[in-house]
Design an enzyme around this catalytic site. Structure first.
Site, PDB file in Angstrom:
ATOM      1  N   ASP A  19       0.844  -1.184   0.000  1.00 32.70           N
ATOM      2  CA  ASP A  19       0.000   0.000   0.000  1.00 32.70           C
ATOM      3  C   ASP A  19       0.889   1.247   0.000  1.00 32.70           C
ATOM      4  O   ASP A  19       1.583   1.520   0.980  1.00 32.70           O
ATOM      5  CB  ASP A  19      -0.905  -0.011   1.245  1.00 32.70           C
ATOM      6  CG  ASP A  19      -1.998   1.040   1.186  1.00 32.70           C
ATOM      7  OD1 ASP A  19      -2.056   1.789   0.197  1.00 32.70           O
ATOM      8  OD2 ASP A  19      -2.798   1.109   2.147  1.00 32.70           O
TER       9      ASP A  19
ATOM     10  N   ASP B 216      -2.970   2.189  -6.108  1.00 30.99           N
ATOM     11  CA  ASP B 216      -1.836   2.244  -5.177  1.00 30.99           C
ATOM     12  C   ASP B 216      -1.796   1.081  -4.190  1.00 30.99           C
ATOM     13  O   ASP B 216      -1.124   1.156  -3.163  1.00 30.99           O
ATOM     14  CB  ASP B 216      -1.869   3.567  -4.404  1.00 30.99           C
ATOM     15  CG  ASP B 216      -3.143   3.753  -3.591  1.00 30.99           C
ATOM     16  OD1 ASP B 216      -4.094   2.955  -3.764  1.00 30.99           O
ATOM     17  OD2 ASP B 216      -3.202   4.692  -2.784  1.00 30.99           O
ATOM     18  N   GLU B 217      -2.479  -0.004  -4.509  1.00 31.32           N
ATOM     19  CA  GLU B 217      -2.620  -1.079  -3.523  1.00 31.32           C
ATOM     20  C   GLU B 217      -2.784  -2.422  -4.227  1.00 31.32           C
ATOM     21  O   GLU B 217      -3.461  -2.515  -5.257  1.00 31.32           O
ATOM     22  CB  GLU B 217      -3.856  -0.767  -2.670  1.00 31.32           C
ATOM     23  CG  GLU B 217      -4.150  -1.698  -1.537  1.00 31.32           C
ATOM     24  CD  GLU B 217      -5.444  -1.316  -0.820  1.00 31.32           C
ATOM     25  OE1 GLU B 217      -5.757  -1.977   0.178  1.00 31.32           O
ATOM     26  OE2 GLU B 217      -6.147  -0.377  -1.274  1.00 31.32           O
TER      27      GLU B 217
END
Length: 355
Positions: free
Chosen positions: A9, A103-104
């Site tokens: 993350d 983003d993860e």
């Protein structure tokens, strides 16, 4: 054999990209989006979070909480660019990558020779070296615990949760940390004296099933360390859309149509880039009293042309009752197929000639 799952993350991703691209912003309370009183915060740096600013907060409220905050516009194209660089690093390790957002992601590293902790440190070093960003990483034997672990020492943290730690390590945590428990469920549980996972562990499975319905069994298992979900590398995006909070509330359909045209062009470009077609178009509105409404239309053919998307959106807009002023307008497409299907036009040649 236990699986080895990593959850990655990126820390305050949008704000971190802004600080990286503009070094003068480093260490300062950066707020992405929400620059106008009617705008909404997209995300913010950790420096701004200390003042109580968070995503989805109205811009005027963020300004009150953080008077010295530095508001910057959202640059989606740039975040996608950096995200691609980061995901290339993940795919150097394994094809078992399940993106959750820009983003993860989850990575399944079960069959790799190196220990997960070594892999995690390698990822952190590569991300820092190639993008200048920090990333928090959680490691465990299932997805629920890995995701929980990545949030443990943010920002730039790393956490390993092993079987022998369960359930003791979970007991002090708030019930809102449990995947599947939203704000409404949290409030209902708080009302009966359930605040921590330790409290939740005391409830029988039958009670949780009655309380949560079909998710009760999953919640019962997860807080006891059981989660059999696999990492799915072929995770599909369910929709592509854009929306904006308007500078002023309006009932002017012509004004709203300009935004729908802009959105249709952007969405069409995304569809072409992903080589997919869509056949469900949805228009979202939010009224001046913050009530959200959506109206959708599913056509018989798959399309990606901005003209066709736009014209269907206009049809939907015409059906919306404008008795209340609009403060937000959005456009989304969904129900995807790939480009290999024959692309038929929703409009006849006569209609096309008028566009």
């Amino acid at each position: 054999m236990d699986r080895k799952i990593i959850h990655v993350d990126l820390d305050a991703f949008f704000a971190s990209v802004e600080q990286k691209d503009n070094p003068s912003l480093k260490g300062k309370p950066v707020i992405v989006g929400g620059g106008t009183n009617r705008g909404v915060v997209c995300t913010c740096s950790y420096e701004a979070r200390r003042f109580g600013v968070h995503s989805a907060m109205p811009g005027f409220m963020a300004k009150k909480k953080c008077p010295h905050g530095i508001f910057v516009p959202v640059r989606h194209w740039r975040y996608r660019e950096v995200s691609r660089d980061v995901f290339k690093i993940f795919y150097q390790l394994t094809n078992l990558v399940e993106p959750l957002s820009i983003d993860e992601a989850y990575l399944d590293v079960t069959n790799m020779d190196k220990e997960p902790i070594q892999i995690a440190y390698w990822i952190k070093n590569e991300v820092r070296k190639k993008t200048g960003l920090t990333i928090s990483i959680g490691i465990s034997y299932n997805k629920f615990l890995a995701k929980l672990a990545s949030d443990w020492n943010k920002p730039n943290g790393i956490k390993l949760i092993t079987k022998d730690m369960i359930p003791d390590i979970l007991k002090p945590l708030s019930i809102k940390k449990v995947y599947g428990i939203g704000k409404k469920s949290e409030k209902r549980l708080n009302n009966i004296g359930i605040f921590t996972i330790e409290d939740l562990l005391k409830l029988p499975k039958e009670y949780l099933v009655d309380f949560f319905g079909k998710y009760g069994n999953e919640i019962y298992d997860r807080i006891r360390g059981t989660d059999n979900r696999q990492v799915k590398p072929s995770r599909e995006r369910k929709s592509i859309g854009r929306e904006v909070t308007l500078r002023e509330d309006t009932k002017d359909k012509k004004y709203l149509e300009k935004y729908l045209l802009e959105f249709a062009k952007d969405i069409s470009s995304s569809l072409e880039g992903k080589e997919v077609l869509a056949k469900t178009i949805t228009v979202k509105t939010k009224t001046s009293d913050f009530e959200s409404h959506t109206k959708s239309k599913t056509i018989h053919e798959y399309i990606n042309s901005y003209r066709e998307i736009y014209n269907i959106a206009l049809d939907i807009l015409d059906e919306i009752d404008m008795k209340d002023e609009i403060r937000l307008i959005g456009l989304t497409v969904s129900n995807f197929s790939d480009h290999e299907m024959e692309q038929l036009s929703f409009f006849d040649d006569k209609t096309k000639a008028l566009l």
